[in-house]
Write a protein that holds these residues in place. Structure first.
Motif, short mmCIF file in Angstrom:
data_model
loop_
_atom_site.label_atom_id
_atom_site.label_comp_id
_atom_site.label_asym_id
_atom_site.label_seq_id
_atom_site.Cartn_x
_atom_site.Cartn_y
_atom_site.Cartn_z
N THR A 165 -6.01 4.21 -11.89
CA THR A 165 -4.97 3.49 -11.15
C THR A 165 -4.93 3.84 -9.67
O THR A 165 -4.18 3.21 -8.92
CB THR A 165 -3.60 3.79 -11.77
N ALA A 166 -5.70 4.84 -9.23
CA ALA A 166 -5.57 5.28 -7.84
C ALA A 166 -6.84 5.95 -7.33
O ALA A 166 -7.53 6.65 -8.07
CB ALA A 166 -4.40 6.25 -7.71
N GLU A 167 -7.11 5.74 -6.04
CA GLU A 167 -8.16 6.47 -5.34
C GLU A 167 -7.55 7.79 -4.88
O GLU A 167 -6.43 7.82 -4.37
CB GLU A 167 -8.62 5.65 -4.14
N ALA A 219 1.91 8.61 -9.62
CA ALA A 219 0.92 7.55 -9.42
C ALA A 219 1.03 6.49 -10.50
O ALA A 219 0.91 5.28 -10.23
CB ALA A 219 -0.48 8.13 -9.37
N ASP A 220 1.26 6.90 -11.74
CA ASP A 220 1.40 5.96 -12.85
C ASP A 220 2.56 5.00 -12.60
O ASP A 220 2.46 3.79 -12.82
CB ASP A 220 1.62 6.69 -14.17
N TYR A 224 11.01 5.04 -12.59
CA TYR A 224 10.67 3.64 -12.38
C TYR A 224 11.89 2.85 -11.90
O TYR A 224 11.81 2.04 -10.97
CB TYR A 224 10.13 3.03 -13.68
N GLU A 278 -0.81 -0.95 -4.45
CA GLU A 278 -2.08 -0.21 -4.41
C GLU A 278 -1.81 1.23 -4.00
O GLU A 278 -1.20 1.48 -2.95
CB GLU A 278 -3.02 -0.88 -3.41
N VAL A 279 -2.26 2.17 -4.80
CA VAL A 279 -1.93 3.59 -4.59
C VAL A 279 -3.16 4.36 -4.11
O VAL A 279 -4.26 4.20 -4.66
CB VAL A 279 -1.41 4.23 -5.90
N SER A 319 1.89 2.67 -9.39
CA SER A 319 0.82 1.68 -9.56
C SER A 319 1.35 0.33 -10.04
O SER A 319 0.68 -0.69 -9.90
CB SER A 319 -0.24 2.21 -10.54
N HIS A 320 2.57 0.32 -10.58
CA HIS A 320 3.20 -0.94 -10.99
C HIS A 320 3.73 -1.72 -9.79
O HIS A 320 4.07 -2.91 -9.92
CB HIS A 320 4.36 -0.66 -11.95
N GLU A 365 0.19 12.81 -10.98
CA GLU A 365 -0.35 11.77 -11.85
C GLU A 365 0.78 10.89 -12.39
O GLU A 365 0.64 9.66 -12.47
CB GLU A 365 -1.13 12.39 -13.00
N LYS A 395 0.85 -1.19 0.00
CA LYS A 395 0.00 0.00 0.00
C LYS A 395 0.89 1.24 0.00
O LYS A 395 1.77 1.38 0.85
CB LYS A 395 -0.92 -0.01 1.22
#
Length: 263
Positions: free
Chosen positions: A61-63, A20-21, A146, A28-29, A24-25, A17, A2
């Motif tokens: 990909t995220a809340e 987050a991208d 990344y 859970e974001v 997300s790999h 954003e 998490k």
């Protein structure tokens, strides 16, 4: 895994954003960011007025939530109200512009990561060495980030330490590598410029001299400008325990006099 994300540029900035991208790999974001820009807010928290959490339709990909508070507020509110359990790690950014040297004391991006440390949660602040928001190609930024995130998550950040990461604005092919360095506190990046208003009164505008600084060799400033990713570990140990006994001796006579006066 998490992962909690926040920033100080505001929830609608492209840097969050992009972050987050990438993240997300890896897990859970959830995103909790200020609803407007809160740059240079340092470690401010909001007292005397209520905070509101507003859910944002952000990305698949995220809340995501926006908060009418500071970056530190966002982390604190997420930890104490929003999340049922603490995240495994907190990332802040991607900040527009680098956070180097004395920015450690002013940056809302770094302060949010430090707030996570107060909850014993590992944290990473991420900043990008460019100020030209309109022209940023986040595709190349995400490729470089990344690889950095992958290495960080394969290892374990030491307890009560955060990582301050600055990315050069270049491709991963042109990036010269990673330099783990201290933050250079000897350089003053911001200076006041005096101006006059129409009534002849002086006022002062804080100018960022980052582009024109003479930097020291081997520092975060210099290596970032040369194309290195810089990483600076920052800890929470503000109290100098080794100095407690020494400074206590300064006040030995003071305390003796106080005791005598109470007899």
């Amino acid at each position: 895994m998490k992962i909690l994300i926040t920033n100080d540029d505001g929830i609608f900035e492209p840097g969050v954003e992009a972050l987050a991208d990438v993240l997300s790999h890896f897990g859970e974001v959830i995103i909790v960011c200020p609803d407007t820009e809160k740059s240079a807010y340092s470690h401010k928290i909001t007292l005397g007025q209520p905070l509101k959490l507003k859910k944002i339709d952000f990305a698949p990909t995220a809340e995501a939530y926006a908060v009418n508070g500071s970056p530190a507020d966002c982390v604190k509110l997420a930890m104490e109200v929003l999340l049922k359990e603490k995240p495994d790690i907190v990332f802040t950014g991607i900040n527009l512009g680098p956070n180097v040297g004395r920015d450690m004391y002013y940056s809302g991006t770094i302060a949010a990561a430090q707030e996570a440390m107060l909850y014993q949660v590992p944290s990473v602040a991420v900043s990008l060495d460019t100020f030209k928001k309109e022209n940023i190609k986040f595709g190349i930024v995400k490729q470089m980030l990344y690889r950095v995130v992958e290495v960080i998550l394969q290892n374990k950040i030491v307890k009560n330490v955060m990582l301050n990461v600055n990315l050069p604005y270049t491709s991963k092919e042109l990036c010269k590598g990673v330099a783990v360095v201290p933050m250079d506190l000897t350089i003053s990046r911001y200076h006041y410029t005096a101006l006059n208003d129409p009534q002849g009164q002086d006022f002062y505008w804080l100018k960022d001299n980052y582009q024109n600084l003479k930097v020291n060799e081997g520092t975060d400033y210099q290596l970032l400008k040369e194309g290195y990713i810089t990483i600076s570990p920052i800890d929470l140990k503000h109290t100098q325990k080794r100095k407690i006994d020494q400074i206590s001796r300064w006040f030995t006579n003071f305390n003796y006099v106080q005791e005598e006066s109470q007899l």
